[in-house]
Design a protein around this motif. Sequence first.
Motif, PDB file in Angstrom:
ATOM      1  N   ALA A  77      12.153 -11.970  -9.205  1.00 44.78           N
ATOM      2  CA  ALA A  77      12.410 -10.645  -9.773  1.00 44.78           C
ATOM      3  C   ALA A  77      11.626 -10.446 -11.059  1.00 44.78           C
ATOM      4  O   ALA A  77      11.525 -11.353 -11.881  1.00 44.78           O
ATOM      5  N   LEU A  78      11.086  -9.255 -11.192  1.00 49.69           N
ATOM      6  CA  LEU A  78      10.392  -8.838 -12.409  1.00 49.69           C
ATOM      7  C   LEU A  78      11.156  -7.662 -12.999  1.00 49.69           C
ATOM      8  O   LEU A  78      11.477  -6.702 -12.290  1.00 49.69           O
ATOM      9  N   ARG A  79      11.446  -7.733 -14.283  1.00 46.77           N
ATOM     10  CA  ARG A  79      12.110  -6.620 -14.972  1.00 46.77           C
ATOM     11  C   ARG A  79      11.048  -5.595 -15.350  1.00 46.77           C
ATOM     12  O   ARG A  79      10.005  -5.953 -15.895  1.00 46.77           O
ATOM     13  N   VAL A  80      11.284  -4.330 -15.026  1.00 53.50           N
ATOM     14  CA  VAL A  80      10.346  -3.253 -15.349  1.00 53.50           C
ATOM     15  C   VAL A  80      10.970  -2.337 -16.401  1.00 53.50           C
ATOM     16  O   VAL A  80      12.184  -2.354 -16.607  1.00 53.50           O
ATOM     17  N   LYS A  81      10.134  -1.542 -17.048  1.00 51.03           N
ATOM     18  CA  LYS A  81      10.626  -0.663 -18.110  1.00 51.03           C
ATOM     19  C   LYS A  81      11.304   0.586 -17.566  1.00 51.03           C
ATOM     20  O   LYS A  81      12.254   1.081 -18.152  1.00 51.03           O
ATOM     21  N   ASP A  82      10.782   1.141 -16.458  1.00 47.04           N
ATOM     22  CA  ASP A  82      11.284   2.421 -15.971  1.00 47.04           C
ATOM     23  C   ASP A  82      11.392   2.399 -14.451  1.00 47.04           C
ATOM     24  O   ASP A  82      10.393   2.211 -13.750  1.00 47.04           O
ATOM     25  N   TYR A  83      12.584   2.599 -13.956  1.00 45.56           N
ATOM     26  CA  TYR A  83      12.849   2.557 -12.513  1.00 45.56           C
ATOM     27  C   TYR A  83      12.099   3.663 -11.774  1.00 45.56           C
ATOM     28  O   TYR A  83      11.393   3.406 -10.806  1.00 45.56           O
ATOM     29  N   THR A  84      12.250   4.890 -12.241  1.00 44.21           N
ATOM     30  CA  THR A  84      11.653   6.037 -11.554  1.00 44.21           C
ATOM     31  C   THR A  84      10.133   5.957 -11.549  1.00 44.21           C
ATOM     32  O   THR A  84       9.492   6.204 -10.520  1.00 44.21           O
ATOM     33  N   GLU A  85       9.552   5.604 -12.678  1.00 43.38           N
ATOM     34  CA  GLU A  85       8.107   5.472 -12.764  1.00 43.38           C
ATOM     35  C   GLU A  85       7.597   4.387 -11.800  1.00 43.38           C
ATOM     36  O   GLU A  85       6.597   4.581 -11.107  1.00 43.38           O
ATOM     37  N   THR A  86       8.288   3.272 -11.750  1.00 40.71           N
ATOM     38  CA  THR A  86       7.907   2.178 -10.851  1.00 40.71           C
ATOM     39  C   THR A  86       8.047   2.609  -9.401  1.00 40.71           C
ATOM     40  O   THR A  86       7.148   2.386  -8.580  1.00 40.71           O
ATOM     41  N   LEU A  87       9.155   3.246  -9.082  1.00 44.80           N
ATOM     42  CA  LEU A  87       9.392   3.725  -7.721  1.00 44.80           C
ATOM     43  C   LEU A  87       8.316   4.723  -7.301  1.00 44.80           C
ATOM     44  O   LEU A  87       7.749   4.613  -6.203  1.00 44.80           O
ATOM     45  N   ASP A  88       8.007   5.664  -8.166  1.00 43.54           N
ATOM     46  CA  ASP A  88       6.991   6.675  -7.860  1.00 43.54           C
ATOM     47  C   ASP A  88       5.618   6.029  -7.635  1.00 43.54           C
ATOM     48  O   ASP A  88       4.886   6.415  -6.728  1.00 43.54           O
ATOM     49  N   TRP A  89       5.261   5.047  -8.475  1.00 46.94           N
ATOM     50  CA  TRP A  89       3.979   4.350  -8.338  1.00 46.94           C
ATOM     51  C   TRP A  89       3.894   3.631  -6.991  1.00 46.94           C
ATOM     52  O   TRP A  89       2.898   3.744  -6.278  1.00 46.94           O
ATOM     53  N   LEU A  90       4.934   2.892  -6.652  1.00 44.77           N
ATOM     54  CA  LEU A  90       4.917   2.130  -5.391  1.00 44.77           C
ATOM     55  C   LEU A  90       4.857   3.066  -4.184  1.00 44.77           C
ATOM     56  O   LEU A  90       4.165   2.779  -3.202  1.00 44.77           O
ATOM     57  N   LYS A  91       5.555   4.179  -4.255  1.00 38.40           N
ATOM     58  CA  LYS A  91       5.498   5.156  -3.160  1.00 38.40           C
ATOM     59  C   LYS A  91       4.091   5.757  -3.058  1.00 38.40           C
ATOM     60  O   LYS A  91       3.572   5.935  -1.956  1.00 38.40           O
ATOM     61  N   LYS A  92       3.484   6.053  -4.192  1.00 38.85           N
ATOM     62  CA  LYS A  92       2.122   6.582  -4.213  1.00 38.85           C
ATOM     63  C   LYS A  92       1.145   5.582  -3.580  1.00 38.85           C
ATOM     64  O   LYS A  92       0.180   5.970  -2.926  1.00 38.85           O
ATOM     65  N   MET A  93       1.405   4.295  -3.775  1.00 37.15           N
ATOM     66  CA  MET A  93       0.561   3.236  -3.218  1.00 37.15           C
ATOM     67  C   MET A  93       0.947   2.884  -1.777  1.00 37.15           C
ATOM     68  O   MET A  93       0.427   1.939  -1.207  1.00 37.15           O
ATOM     69  N   ASN A  94       1.879   3.640  -1.199  1.00 37.06           N
ATOM     70  CA  ASN A  94       2.330   3.466   0.188  1.00 37.06           C
ATOM     71  C   ASN A  94       2.909   2.081   0.470  1.00 37.06           C
ATOM     72  O   ASN A  94       2.683   1.495   1.528  1.00 37.06           O
ATOM     73  N   VAL A  95       3.680   1.571  -0.483  1.00 37.94           N
ATOM     74  CA  VAL A  95       4.323   0.270  -0.325  1.00 37.94           C
ATOM     75  C   VAL A  95       5.679   0.480   0.338  1.00 37.94           C
ATOM     76  O   VAL A  95       6.453   1.359  -0.072  1.00 37.94           O
ATOM     77  N   GLU A  96       5.970  -0.320   1.358  1.00 37.71           N
ATOM     78  CA  GLU A  96       7.284  -0.278   1.989  1.00 37.71           C
ATOM     79  C   GLU A  96       8.313  -0.789   0.989  1.00 37.71           C
ATOM     80  O   GLU A  96       8.120  -1.826   0.355  1.00 37.71           O
ATOM     81  N   LEU A  97       9.429  -0.047   0.844  1.00 40.36           N
ATOM     82  CA  LEU A  97      10.411  -0.359  -0.186  1.00 40.36           C
ATOM     83  C   LEU A  97      11.827  -0.422   0.359  1.00 40.36           C
ATOM     84  O   LEU A  97      12.165   0.250   1.324  1.00 40.36           O
ATOM     85  N   LEU A  98      12.632  -1.219  -0.301  1.00 43.79           N
ATOM     86  CA  LEU A  98      14.078  -1.227  -0.113  1.00 43.79           C
ATOM     87  C   LEU A  98      14.651  -0.864  -1.477  1.00 43.79           C
ATOM     88  O   LEU A  98      14.498  -1.625  -2.438  1.00 43.79           O
ATOM     89  N   GLU A  99      15.257   0.316  -1.567  1.00 41.27           N
ATOM     90  CA  GLU A  99      15.766   0.806  -2.842  1.00 41.27           C
ATOM     91  C   GLU A  99      17.256   0.527  -2.969  1.00 41.27           C
ATOM     92  O   GLU A  99      18.014   0.786  -2.045  1.00 41.27           O
ATOM     93  N   LYS A 100      17.645   0.014  -4.125  1.00 42.24           N
ATOM     94  CA  LYS A 100      19.055  -0.241  -4.422  1.00 42.24           C
ATOM     95  C   LYS A 100      19.345   0.228  -5.853  1.00 42.24           C
ATOM     96  O   LYS A 100      19.586  -0.581  -6.743  1.00 42.24           O
ATOM     97  N   PRO A 101      19.310   1.547  -6.078  1.00 39.00           N
ATOM     98  CA  PRO A 101      19.495   2.062  -7.442  1.00 39.00           C
ATOM     99  C   PRO A 101      20.903   1.836  -7.984  1.00 39.00           C
ATOM    100  O   PRO A 101      21.095   1.806  -9.192  1.00 39.00           O
TER     101      PRO A 101
END
Length: 130
Positions: A77-101
């Motif tokens: 696990a890596l701690r990130v500064k901003d959940y939404t910003e990270t989520l938006d970036w990964l979606k923009k990069m077309n990364v398959e995600l499992l979200e658990k907000p």
Amino acid sequence: MIHYTELHHVSLTVTNLERAKHFYSNILCLKEIGRPNFDFPGAWYEVNGQQLHLIVLPTSQTIRQDKRLSSREGHFALRVKDYTETLDWLKKMNVELLEKPDSISGFAQIFCADSDGNLIELNVDRNDQG
């Protein structure tokens, strides 16, 4: 008794170094650092004072055959500064995600995987979700 000072590094096996480097450098935005001239291919990344080491070993027993995302499989696990910003970036990069907000863990989590199925959790304190 053992007294720890920090987690120094995590090592992951990969099958294709260029594909893995693209993911860790360009998708996860980690900084590649120098690596000793071992007699096998790999790459090292710096993560706020700790390191991530990639080792090319196509015959590794730790490479998951089932590439589906699961928060219960082994991961780091890596701690990130901003959940939404990270989520938006990964979606923009077309990364398959499992979200658990709203994870009961106490922090918001995003799970993704590299091309070899190595699982990565990106998390943030719920108060910093953005």
